[in-house]
Design a protein around this motif. Structure first.
Motif, mmCIF file in Angstrom:
data_model
loop_
_atom_site.group_PDB
_atom_site.id
_atom_site.type_symbol
_atom_site.label_atom_id
_atom_site.label_comp_id
_atom_site.label_asym_id
_atom_site.label_seq_id
_atom_site.Cartn_x
_atom_site.Cartn_y
_atom_site.Cartn_z
ATOM 1 N N SER A 34 26.284 67.820 51.579
ATOM 2 C CA SER A 34 27.320 67.826 50.546
ATOM 3 C C SER A 34 28.606 68.480 51.054
ATOM 4 O O SER A 34 29.707 67.975 50.826
ATOM 5 N N ARG A 35 28.465 69.612 51.728
ATOM 6 C CA ARG A 35 29.649 70.278 52.289
ATOM 7 C C ARG A 35 30.350 69.387 53.308
ATOM 8 O O ARG A 35 31.575 69.346 53.376
ATOM 9 N N GLU A 36 29.558 68.656 54.076
ATOM 10 C CA GLU A 36 30.133 67.742 55.069
ATOM 11 C C GLU A 36 30.901 66.607 54.383
ATOM 12 O O GLU A 36 32.000 66.251 54.801
ATOM 13 N N SER A 37 30.347 66.061 53.299
ATOM 14 C CA SER A 37 31.044 64.981 52.587
ATOM 15 C C SER A 37 32.332 65.506 51.946
ATOM 16 O O SER A 37 33.362 64.820 51.959
ATOM 17 N N LEU A 38 32.300 66.721 51.413
ATOM 18 C CA LEU A 38 33.510 67.322 50.844
ATOM 19 C C LEU A 38 34.568 67.554 51.917
ATOM 20 O O LEU A 38 35.760 67.320 51.699
ATOM 21 N N PRO A 58 34.415 62.572 33.244
ATOM 22 C CA PRO A 58 33.315 62.835 32.294
ATOM 23 C C PRO A 58 32.785 64.273 32.336
ATOM 24 O O PRO A 58 31.611 64.519 32.603
ATOM 25 N N HIS A 59 33.640 65.236 32.063
ATOM 26 C CA HIS A 59 33.234 66.648 32.099
ATOM 27 C C HIS A 59 32.058 66.926 31.161
ATOM 28 O O HIS A 59 31.130 67.646 31.525
ATOM 29 N N LYS A 60 32.085 66.365 29.951
ATOM 30 C CA LYS A 60 31.020 66.617 28.981
ATOM 31 C C LYS A 60 29.669 66.114 29.500
ATOM 32 O O LYS A 60 28.640 66.763 29.301
ATOM 33 N N VAL A 65 24.268 67.363 31.417
ATOM 34 C CA VAL A 65 23.252 67.230 32.463
ATOM 35 C C VAL A 65 22.881 68.600 33.030
ATOM 36 O O VAL A 65 21.722 68.845 33.357
ATOM 37 N N PHE A 66 23.844 69.491 33.113
ATOM 38 C CA PHE A 66 23.588 70.827 33.644
ATOM 39 C C PHE A 66 22.479 71.534 32.870
ATOM 40 O O PHE A 66 21.724 72.325 33.435
ATOM 41 N N HIS A 67 22.348 71.213 31.586
ATOM 42 C CA HIS A 67 21.331 71.847 30.745
ATOM 43 C C HIS A 67 20.076 70.987 30.584
ATOM 44 O O HIS A 67 19.238 71.265 29.728
ATOM 45 N N ARG A 164 31.344 68.925 41.568
ATOM 46 C CA ARG A 164 30.471 69.130 40.401
ATOM 47 C C ARG A 164 29.002 68.860 40.766
ATOM 48 O O ARG A 164 28.104 69.556 40.292
ATOM 49 N N LEU A 165 28.757 67.840 41.598
ATOM 50 C CA LEU A 165 27.394 67.547 42.033
ATOM 51 C C LEU A 165 26.832 68.699 42.861
ATOM 52 O O LEU A 165 25.641 69.015 42.775
ATOM 53 N N ASN A 166 27.673 69.316 43.644
ATOM 54 C CA ASN A 166 27.258 70.457 44.446
ATOM 55 C C ASN A 166 26.807 71.615 43.548
ATOM 56 O O ASN A 166 25.795 72.264 43.817
ATOM 57 N N VAL A 167 27.543 71.857 42.474
ATOM 58 C CA VAL A 167 27.176 72.908 41.515
ATOM 59 C C VAL A 167 25.842 72.554 40.845
ATOM 60 O O VAL A 167 24.963 73.406 40.683
ATOM 61 N N LEU A 168 25.694 71.297 40.487
ATOM 62 C CA LEU A 168 24.455 70.832 39.854
ATOM 63 C C LEU A 168 23.262 70.991 40.805
ATOM 64 O O LEU A 168 22.195 71.471 40.409
ATOM 65 N N ALA A 169 23.452 70.624 42.057
ATOM 66 C CA ALA A 169 22.385 70.765 43.057
ATOM 67 C C ALA A 169 22.033 72.240 43.272
ATOM 68 O O ALA A 169 20.856 72.575 43.455
ATOM 69 N N ALA A 170 23.035 73.104 43.229
ATOM 70 C CA ALA A 170 22.768 74.542 43.367
ATOM 71 C C ALA A 170 21.898 75.042 42.209
ATOM 72 O O ALA A 170 21.001 75.865 42.420
ATOM 73 N N SER A 171 22.137 74.510 41.010
ATOM 74 C CA SER A 171 21.298 74.918 39.877
ATOM 75 C C SER A 171 19.869 74.411 40.051
ATOM 76 O O SER A 171 18.915 75.085 39.656
ATOM 77 N N ILE A 172 19.718 73.248 40.659
ATOM 78 C CA ILE A 172 18.370 72.717 40.932
ATOM 79 C C ILE A 172 17.656 73.607 41.953
ATOM 80 O O ILE A 172 16.490 73.957 41.777
ATOM 81 N N ARG A 173 18.369 73.964 43.019
ATOM 82 C CA ARG A 173 17.765 74.838 44.039
ATOM 83 C C ARG A 173 17.349 76.176 43.425
ATOM 84 O O ARG A 173 16.288 76.710 43.749
#
Length: 179
Positions: A34-38, A58-60, A65-67, A164-173
Motif C-alpha cells: 500500500s505504501r508503495e502504491s501511494l 464516498p466518505h460516509k 465500513v470502518f465499523h 483511506r484503504l490504508n487506514v481501514l487495513a490498519a484497523s483490520i491488522r
C-alpha cells in the motif's frame, strides 16, 4: 459415517477461519504494498489536482465500513481496489505521467486484488461504491475525453482512496492481533 461428517465439519470451520484470521497477507504485506502504491501515485505525475471533481467522495461509505465486521472490511478493500484498477484500464493516451511508474502502479493494484481475493469469500458488491466509480468514469474521464486533466483528477481521487484503504487495513491488522 459420523467420523467422516465430523471431519468435514472441522474442515469447513477451519477453511472459514483461514479466510479472515489466516489472511496473513493483509496482516504482514498489505502495508508495504500500500505504501508503495501511494508513493507511485504521488511520483508518477505532477502536482495533484483537487479541483474539478464533480463526483462527491464516498466518505460516509468508508465511515460505515470502518465499523463493520473484519470480513466486510476486507471485501470492501478488495472491491475498491478492483474498481480503481478498472479505472486505470481506460484510455491513458493523454497522460503525461512516468509510464514505468504507471505500469508499476497497475501491477501493484493487480497484486493487491489477487491477494485480497484469497482473503475473503465473494459477496454482493457494495451498492454505493460501484455507482461512484462508474460516475467517476462517466462524469470525469469520458466527459473530459480522457484528457490529461481528467486523469489528474482521477489520480487525486485515487490517492484519497488509497489513504483511506490504508487506514481501514490498519484497523483490520489491529483486530487480527487482538484476536
Amino acid at each position: 459415517m459420523e467420523a467422516r461428517s465430523f471431519w468435514k465439519c472441522i474442515t469447513l470451520i477451519l477453511s472459514a477461519l483461514d479466510l479472515t484470521l489466516g489472511c496473513t497477507w493483509i496482516q504482514y504485506r498489505y502495508d508495504i504494498v500500500s505504501r508503495e502504491s501511494l508513493s507511485l501515485i504521488r511520483e508518477m505525475g505532477g502536482e495533484l489536482v483537487h479541483d474539478g471533481v464533480i463526483v462527491p467522495f464516498p466518505h460516509k461509505t468508508y465511515d460505515d465500513v470502518f465499523h463493520s465486521q473484519m470480513d466486510d472490511k476486507i471485501a470492501f478493500i478488495r472491491e475498491t481496489t478492483k474498481q480503481i484498477l478498472k479505472l486505470y484500464h481506460g484510455n491513458l493516451d493523454a497522460v503525461t505521467w512516468d509510464r514505468q511508474k504507471l505500469t508499476e502502479f497497475q501491477i501493484i493494484l493487480h497484486r493487491q486484488a489477487v491477494e485480497l481475493r484469497k482473503c475473503v469469500q465473494p459477496r454482493k458488491r457494495n451498492r454505493i461504491l460501484i455507482p461512484y466509480f462508474k460516475a467517476l468514469n462517466e462524469n470525469v474521464l469520458k466527459k473530459k475525453t480522457y484528457s490529461a486533466q481528467a486523469w489528474e483528477i482521477i489520480r487525486a481521487q485515487v490517492r484519497i482512496h488509497l489513504q483511506r484503504l490504508n487506514v481501514l487495513a490498519a484497523s483490520i491488522r489491529k483486530e487480527m492481533t487482538s484476536v
